[in-house]
Design an enzyme around this catalytic site. Structure first.
Site, PDB file in Angstrom:
ATOM      1  N   LYS A 117     -20.955   4.222   5.113  1.00  0.00           N
ATOM      2  CA  LYS A 117     -20.005   5.029   4.337  1.00  0.00           C
ATOM      3  C   LYS A 117     -19.141   4.139   3.442  1.00  0.00           C
ATOM      4  O   LYS A 117     -18.974   4.398   2.255  1.00  0.00           O
ATOM      5  CB  LYS A 117     -19.106   5.793   5.303  1.00  0.00           C
ATOM      6  CG  LYS A 117     -17.827   6.353   4.710  1.00  0.00           C
ATOM      7  CD  LYS A 117     -17.003   7.016   5.797  1.00  0.00           C
ATOM      8  CE  LYS A 117     -15.638   7.426   5.316  1.00  0.00           C
ATOM      9  NZ  LYS A 117     -14.735   6.291   5.102  1.00  0.00           N
ATOM     10  N   ASN A 118     -18.603   3.085   4.004  1.00  0.00           N
ATOM     11  CA  ASN A 118     -17.659   2.278   3.226  1.00  0.00           C
ATOM     12  C   ASN A 118     -18.351   1.404   2.185  1.00  0.00           C
ATOM     13  O   ASN A 118     -17.695   0.831   1.332  1.00  0.00           O
ATOM     14  CB  ASN A 118     -16.795   1.418   4.155  1.00  0.00           C
ATOM     15  CG  ASN A 118     -15.835   2.281   4.961  1.00  0.00           C
ATOM     16  OD1 ASN A 118     -15.520   3.402   4.556  1.00  0.00           O
ATOM     17  ND2 ASN A 118     -15.388   1.785   6.102  1.00  0.00           N
ATOM     18  N   CYS A 163      -7.468  10.144   5.151  1.00  0.00           N
ATOM     19  CA  CYS A 163      -6.923  10.035   6.517  1.00  0.00           C
ATOM     20  C   CYS A 163      -5.476   9.555   6.473  1.00  0.00           C
ATOM     21  O   CYS A 163      -5.139   8.657   5.712  1.00  0.00           O
ATOM     22  CB  CYS A 163      -7.727   9.024   7.327  1.00  0.00           C
ATOM     23  SG  CYS A 163      -9.239   9.677   8.013  1.00  0.00           S
ATOM     24  N   ARG A 207      -0.216   3.568   3.234  1.00  0.00           N
ATOM     25  CA  ARG A 207      -1.393   3.321   2.388  1.00  0.00           C
ATOM     26  C   ARG A 207      -1.055   3.258   0.892  1.00  0.00           C
ATOM     27  O   ARG A 207      -1.536   4.065   0.075  1.00  0.00           O
ATOM     28  CB  ARG A 207      -2.493   4.345   2.669  1.00  0.00           C
ATOM     29  CG  ARG A 207      -2.852   4.405   4.135  1.00  0.00           C
ATOM     30  CD  ARG A 207      -4.120   5.142   4.407  1.00  0.00           C
ATOM     31  NE  ARG A 207      -5.285   4.299   4.191  1.00  0.00           N
ATOM     32  CZ  ARG A 207      -6.525   4.680   4.475  1.00  0.00           C
ATOM     33  NH1 ARG A 207      -6.757   5.858   4.979  1.00  0.00           N
ATOM     34  NH2 ARG A 207      -7.537   3.862   4.271  1.00  0.00           N
ATOM     35  N   PRO A 208      -0.233   2.288   0.489  1.00  0.00           N
ATOM     36  CA  PRO A 208       0.135   2.170  -0.925  1.00  0.00           C
ATOM     37  C   PRO A 208      -1.042   1.692  -1.793  1.00  0.00           C
ATOM     38  O   PRO A 208      -2.049   1.224  -1.267  1.00  0.00           O
ATOM     39  CB  PRO A 208       1.233   1.113  -0.918  1.00  0.00           C
ATOM     40  CG  PRO A 208       1.017   0.322   0.322  1.00  0.00           C
ATOM     41  CD  PRO A 208       0.359   1.236   1.317  1.00  0.00           C
ATOM     42  N   ASP A 251      -0.231  -0.219  -4.724  1.00  0.00           N
ATOM     43  CA  ASP A 251       0.416  -1.114  -5.681  1.00  0.00           C
ATOM     44  C   ASP A 251      -0.469  -2.297  -6.075  1.00  0.00           C
ATOM     45  O   ASP A 251      -0.466  -2.733  -7.230  1.00  0.00           O
ATOM     46  CB  ASP A 251       1.757  -1.608  -5.110  1.00  0.00           C
ATOM     47  CG  ASP A 251       1.582  -2.258  -3.746  1.00  0.00           C
ATOM     48  OD1 ASP A 251       0.929  -1.653  -2.877  1.00  0.00           O
ATOM     49  OD2 ASP A 251       2.077  -3.382  -3.546  1.00  0.00           O
ATOM     50  N   ASP A 309     -11.118   0.030  11.937  1.00  0.00           N
ATOM     51  CA  ASP A 309     -11.923   1.250  12.085  1.00  0.00           C
ATOM     52  C   ASP A 309     -12.575   1.372  13.462  1.00  0.00           C
ATOM     53  O   ASP A 309     -13.210   2.396  13.747  1.00  0.00           O
ATOM     54  CB  ASP A 309     -13.014   1.299  11.007  1.00  0.00           C
ATOM     55  CG  ASP A 309     -12.492   1.834   9.687  1.00  0.00           C
ATOM     56  OD1 ASP A 309     -11.327   2.265   9.637  1.00  0.00           O
ATOM     57  OD2 ASP A 309     -13.245   1.821   8.705  1.00  0.00           O
ATOM     58  N   ARG A 328     -17.029  13.346   8.225  1.00  0.00           N
ATOM     59  CA  ARG A 328     -16.816  12.530   7.030  1.00  0.00           C
ATOM     60  C   ARG A 328     -17.505  11.173   7.149  1.00  0.00           C
ATOM     61  O   ARG A 328     -17.807  10.535   6.141  1.00  0.00           O
ATOM     62  CB  ARG A 328     -15.312  12.267   6.804  1.00  0.00           C
ATOM     63  CG  ARG A 328     -14.563  13.416   6.180  1.00  0.00           C
ATOM     64  CD  ARG A 328     -13.170  12.976   5.770  1.00  0.00           C
ATOM     65  NE  ARG A 328     -13.245  11.735   5.011  1.00  0.00           N
ATOM     66  CZ  ARG A 328     -12.368  10.744   5.065  1.00  0.00           C
ATOM     67  NH1 ARG A 328     -11.314  10.839   5.829  1.00  0.00           N
ATOM     68  NH2 ARG A 328     -12.525   9.661   4.350  1.00  0.00           N
TER      69      ARG A 328
HETATM   70  C1  UD1 Z   1      -8.971  -0.206   5.159  1.00  0.00           C
HETATM   71  C2  UD1 Z   1      -9.630  -1.274   6.000  1.00  0.00           C
HETATM   72  C3  UD1 Z   1     -11.104  -1.061   5.894  1.00  0.00           C
HETATM   73  C4  UD1 Z   1     -11.395   0.358   6.393  1.00  0.00           C
HETATM   74  C5  UD1 Z   1     -10.607   1.402   5.621  1.00  0.00           C
HETATM   75  C6  UD1 Z   1     -10.744   2.806   6.185  1.00  0.00           C
HETATM   76  C7  UD1 Z   1      -8.881  -3.588   6.362  1.00  0.00           C
HETATM   77  C8  UD1 Z   1      -8.354  -4.804   5.757  1.00  0.00           C
HETATM   78  N1  UD1 Z   1      -9.192  -2.572   5.507  1.00  0.00           N
HETATM   79  O1  UD1 Z   1      -9.435  -0.328   3.838  1.00  0.00           O
HETATM   80  O2  UD1 Z   1     -11.798  -2.016   6.660  1.00  0.00           O
HETATM   81  O3  UD1 Z   1     -12.741   0.644   6.279  1.00  0.00           O
HETATM   82  O4  UD1 Z   1      -9.251   1.066   5.677  1.00  0.00           O
HETATM   83  O5  UD1 Z   1     -10.153   2.939   7.414  1.00  0.00           O
HETATM   84  O6  UD1 Z   1      -9.036  -3.502   7.553  1.00  0.00           O
HETATM   85  N2  UD1 Z   1      -2.131  -2.342   1.006  1.00  0.00           N
HETATM   86  C9  UD1 Z   1      -1.026  -2.472   0.224  1.00  0.00           C
HETATM   87  N3  UD1 Z   1      -1.144  -2.201  -1.116  1.00  0.00           N
HETATM   88  C10 UD1 Z   1      -2.316  -1.811  -1.684  1.00  0.00           C
HETATM   89  C11 UD1 Z   1      -3.449  -1.679  -0.872  1.00  0.00           C
HETATM   90  C12 UD1 Z   1      -3.319  -1.946   0.493  1.00  0.00           C
HETATM   91  O7  UD1 Z   1       0.056  -2.811   0.692  1.00  0.00           O
HETATM   92  O8  UD1 Z   1      -2.368  -1.586  -2.899  1.00  0.00           O
HETATM   93  C13 UD1 Z   1      -2.032  -2.580   2.466  1.00  0.00           C
HETATM   94  C14 UD1 Z   1      -2.133  -1.297   3.261  1.00  0.00           C
HETATM   95  O9  UD1 Z   1      -0.900  -0.665   3.425  1.00  0.00           O
HETATM   96  C15 UD1 Z   1      -2.707  -1.749   4.578  1.00  0.00           C
HETATM   97  C16 UD1 Z   1      -3.607  -2.900   4.167  1.00  0.00           C
HETATM   98  O10 UD1 Z   1      -3.143  -3.344   2.896  1.00  0.00           O
HETATM   99  O11 UD1 Z   1      -1.704  -2.255   5.418  1.00  0.00           O
HETATM  100  C17 UD1 Z   1      -5.089  -2.546   4.199  1.00  0.00           C
HETATM  101  O12 UD1 Z   1      -5.405  -1.941   3.065  1.00  0.00           O
HETATM  102  P1  UD1 Z   1      -6.835  -1.882   2.406  1.00  0.00           P
HETATM  103  O13 UD1 Z   1      -7.789  -2.899   2.916  1.00  0.00           O
HETATM  104  O14 UD1 Z   1      -6.620  -1.778   0.953  1.00  0.00           O
HETATM  105  O15 UD1 Z   1      -7.230  -0.481   2.915  1.00  0.00           O
HETATM  106  P2  UD1 Z   1      -8.526   0.216   2.646  1.00  0.00           P
HETATM  107  O16 UD1 Z   1      -9.208  -0.263   1.397  1.00  0.00           O
HETATM  108  O17 UD1 Z   1      -8.228   1.654   2.814  1.00  0.00           O
END
Ligand code: UD1
Length: 428
Positions: free
Chosen positions: A26-27, A120, A125-126, A128, A310, A409
């Site tokens: 999926k990812n 989810c 989940r920012p 920025d 995950d 999902r």
């Molecule tokens: C994350 C997981 C990924 C998982 C997915 C779904 C990690 C590192 N990433 O990916 O393995 O498949 O969730 O559950 O384990 N963050 C910021 N600013 C941003 C983007 C992220 O501060 O612009 C922070 C988030 O708040 C969080 C961390 O970075 O604490 C992880 O974010 P990120 O890897 O971007 O999340 P996903 O891509 O959703």
């Protein structure tokens, strides 16, 4: 893809045994589907998992003018007629990974308009890091917090150093950079296997990307991409979930089409608990036989190659069933370091008799129980829902897991897969 009121029914207590085939990831597939927008022609992709997120991505591609044909495994996207349009709110609200279309739309059309993504609820989940990177590449954003609207005269390569190795931001920058002018260097990039898969797809289309899987990724912009054919990597989180299904029922489960090099942070934790894991090239087998199973002193989630966030809920469920003291004479402990609110499964597991204490939403102390009892529980997110199914497989009696759509999902056929291993599970 099913109704919103579907539930799983599980009658627990049977050791699971047998083989299960692992579908595409999926990812990995979602960023690759977004990447097809960069190809002014046809992309052929094999091993696409038949999950609702794939269908939602197809919905977005069609909304953007692409022709898509999907047979439940192979998918052909023709993006030659793609148009620049705002992303459709209905999809963006329910799918966080829709954010990944921002990079590819910027790459193809140098402009983007969308509301911020949903998905989810695991905490803040920012986004920025994504937006700052696009700005560094020349995108100018207007509009407030409720609208992401941006444009670049020319998208330009640059050096971007991430403050956290965000998976989504790394993928988004790669997508925006492939057709940008000049060279983009991503420092402190995410190293997840799905990033390597995205590089594989992009290079199959003639892009010049190197370094994925390390913390520095270099993308040399090219003028256009050619039509690629690519096979999606196996899903390491589905693989890990099914290993835990074998572990929690004290059975023996063999995964077909899983890659050991992608799941070692998960299998290492199982081995530390006393399970035996055998890797025979194409097949990975977990067995309970011959091992003394004990609690684990600490699992700490983090960016790859640390333990994946995950898999945290599934391991919390597993550890809830392991009695005794760990090698350091303590109870099991799990520390969630990626998300600040990934604990919605805990009160539901407690309804089944699990004994888990949570501090600050991120520190779990788990005292293993001799048995859990079937109950009616609510899935609140994808992996938390999978954890409740796993607990149901161990529990005495019947468990009903509400909100099956969360689990669907990310798992194409969890009922069929677990039934194939001997589980008593159905969806209704
Ligand atoms: C994350 C997981 C990924 C998982 C997915 C779904 C990690 C590192 N990433 O990916 O393995 O498949 O969730 O559950 O384990 N963050 C910021 N600013 C941003 C983007 C992220 O501060 O612009 C922070 C988030 O708040 C969080 C961390 O970075 O604490 C992880 O974010 P990120 O890897 O971007 O999340 P996903 O891509 O959703």
């Amino acid at each position: 893809m099913g109704r919103f009121d579907e539930k799983f029914k599980i009658v627990g207590g049977k050791p699971l045994c047998g083989e299960v085939l692992i579908d595409g990831s999926k990812n990995a597939v979602l960023p690759i589907l977004a990447a097809t927008l960069l190809v002014d022609g046809r992309s052929i992709i094999h091993n696409c998992p038949n999950i609702s997120d794939t269908w939602d991505s197809i919905g977005i591609l069609r909304h953007l003018g692409c022709d898509v044909v999907y047979d439940g495994s192979s998918l052909v996207v023709d993006a030659s007629g793609a148009v620049s349009a705002p992303l459709p709110n209905a999809y963006v609200e329910k799918m966080r990974s829709s954010m990944i279309f921002v990079g590819s739309l910027l790459g193809r059309f140098s402009q983007i308009e969308t509301i911020p993504p949903g998905g989810c609820m695991l905490g803040e989940r920012p986004i920025d890091l994504h937006l700052k990177a696009f700005e560094a590449m020349g995108v100018v954003f207007e509009g407030g917090e409720s609208l992401i609207k941006g444009k670049a005269a020319t998208l330009k390569g640059t050096k971007i150093s991430l403050s956290f190795p965000s998976v989504g931001a790394t993928q988004n920058i790669m997508l925006a950079a492939v057709l940008a002018k000049g060279e983009t260097i991503i420092e402190k990039a995410a190293k997840e296997p799905e990033i390597v898969d995205l590089q594989g797809f992009l290079n199959a289309a003639g892009a010049k990307v190197s370094g994925a899987g390390t913390s520095t990724i270099v993308i040399k912009g090219v003028k256009a991409l050619k039509c690629p054919e690519y096979t999606i990597m196996p899903d390491r989180i589905v693989a890990g979930t099914y290993l835990v299904a074998g572990a929690i029922t004290r059975g023996e489960v063999t995964l077909k089409n899983a890659k050991y090099q992608d799941i070692f942070p998960i299998s290492d934790a199982l081995v530390a608990m006393g399970y035996k894991i055998y890797n025979d090239g194409n097949k990975i087998t977990l067995t309970t036989k011959g091992g003394i199973i004990r609690p684990l002193s600490l699992i700490s989630t983090g960016p790859h190659p640390a333990f994946p966030t995950d898999m945290q809920p599934q391991f919390v469920a597993l550890l809830s069933t392991i009695q005794g003291r760990c090698s350091r004479n303590c109870e099991s402990m799990v520390k969630e370091n990626v998300f600040e609110a990934r604990d919605a499964h805990v009160p539901e597991l407690a309804k089944m008799g699990a004994n888990i204490t949570v501090a600050e939403g991120t520190h779990f102390t788990i005292k293993g129980a001799a048995s859990l009892t079937g109950a009616v529980v609510d899935a609140k997110d994808l992996r938390g829902g999978a954890a409740l199914i796993l607990a149901g497989l161990f529990a005495q009696g019947e468990t009903i897991v509400n909100n099956a759509y969360y689990v669907k999902r990310g798992y194409a056929d969890i009922v069929g897969d677990l039934r194939g291993l001997g589980a008593d599970i159905s969806i209704f």
